[in-house]
Scaffold this motif. Structure first.
Motif, short mmCIF file in Angstrom:
data_model
loop_
_atom_site.label_atom_id
_atom_site.label_comp_id
_atom_site.label_asym_id
_atom_site.label_seq_id
_atom_site.Cartn_x
_atom_site.Cartn_y
_atom_site.Cartn_z
N PHE A 214 51.04 37.52 1.70
CA PHE A 214 49.99 36.98 2.55
C PHE A 214 49.02 38.10 2.95
O PHE A 214 47.80 37.95 2.85
N PHE A 215 49.57 39.22 3.40
CA PHE A 215 48.71 40.36 3.78
C PHE A 215 48.99 41.52 2.84
O PHE A 215 50.14 41.89 2.64
N PRO A 216 47.95 42.08 2.23
CA PRO A 216 46.53 41.80 2.50
C PRO A 216 45.90 40.73 1.60
O PRO A 216 44.86 40.21 1.91
N ASP A 217 46.55 40.42 0.47
CA ASP A 217 45.87 39.68 -0.59
C ASP A 217 45.39 38.30 -0.17
O ASP A 217 44.20 37.97 -0.28
N ARG A 218 46.31 37.44 0.28
CA ARG A 218 45.93 36.07 0.60
C ARG A 218 45.26 35.96 1.96
O ARG A 218 44.63 34.95 2.27
N CYS A 219 45.38 36.98 2.76
CA CYS A 219 44.76 36.98 4.10
C CYS A 219 43.27 37.30 4.05
O CYS A 219 42.46 36.62 4.69
#
Length: 244
Positions: free
Chosen positions: A199-204
């Motif tokens: 989720f963090f950092p990519d999808r966030c």
């Protein structure tokens, strides 16, 4: 004689004060819109070039940085304008407040090393106005936003765990896990990031996060100035602060 080459008479002093808070929130909103346009193109075409993906990342990161810079400069401009008797929108109703704020600014022990959210609280305290509750969505929102900015600005590499034992106390919480706990479901995830990435950092870090950064910052400062009975310095450029 060319008017542009005329010199001012001796003894004439021209002074002006800049307002970087307005520049920062304009920048944050612009970066947010630019990131949105790339995500919209991706939704239509299903593909983006490497250059476009790099631009998207730059737009989102800088929307977050500029949003926090807006919060920082907004409160510091209010403090310093009050101290220099340079607040141009005051009236008799808030003159005493601004004078008290200015006096506190000159006392370095009052605000030195004060965390950014607490600077806002201190001015509300001086004005004998209700403080933001710790669990207030706008107040907790800017604290989380500042946490993201601080992590990205003072970044230190750490292991990112894709799958792990979620039992409380099973291991020390990483920054990535902390931000997922705090931010997941607050905004739309980055559509450019595959679902198998953390989720963090990519999808966030997508337009959803950038938009949340801008709107949360503005919602917080709107309430702050409204509680004080002072006009927001960005009031005249609200139509420039669209996020998509």
């Amino acid at each position: 004689m060319d008017e542009q080459n005329q010199k001012l008479p001796e003894g004439i002093v021209i002074r002006f004060r800049d307002c970087f808070s307005v520049r920062y929130i304009q920048s944050a909103s612009l970066f947010c819109r630019l990131g949105y346009e790339l995500e919209k193109e991706y939704a239509t075409t299903g593909t983006l070039s490497a250059e476009q993906r790099l631009r998207h990342e730059a737009f989102i990161l800088n929307a977050i940085f500029s949003s926090v810079a807006f919060l920082e400069s907004t409160i510091n401009e209010l403090w310093s304008d009050a101290a220099d008797n340079a607040y141009f929108f005051s009236d008799e109703k808030n003159e005493a407040l601004l004078q008290a704020v200015g006096e506190k600014w000159k006392n370095e022990n009052y605000f030195d090393r004060t965390p950014l959210p607490n600077k806002y609280q201190k001015i509300l305290e001086i004005g004998e106005k209700p403080l933001f509750e710790e669990n207030d969505p706008d107040y907790s929102g800017i604290k989380d936003l500042i946490g993201i900015r601080n992590y990205l600005m003072h970044y230190r590499r750490e292991w990112i765990v894709i799958q792990t034992d979620r039992t409380p106390g099973a291991h020390a919480e990483t920054h990535a896990e902390k931000f997922e706990r705090l931010l997941k479901n607050r905004f739309d995830e980055n559509p450019l990031a595959p679902q198998n990435l953390p989720f963090f950092p990519d999808r966030c870090l997508g337009h959803g996060c950038a938009e949340w950064a801008v709107t949360t910052s503005l919602s917080f400062t709107d309430r702050f100035f409204r509680n004080l009975g002072l006009p927001a310095p960005y009031e005249g450029i609200r139509d420039e602060l669209a996020t998509r």
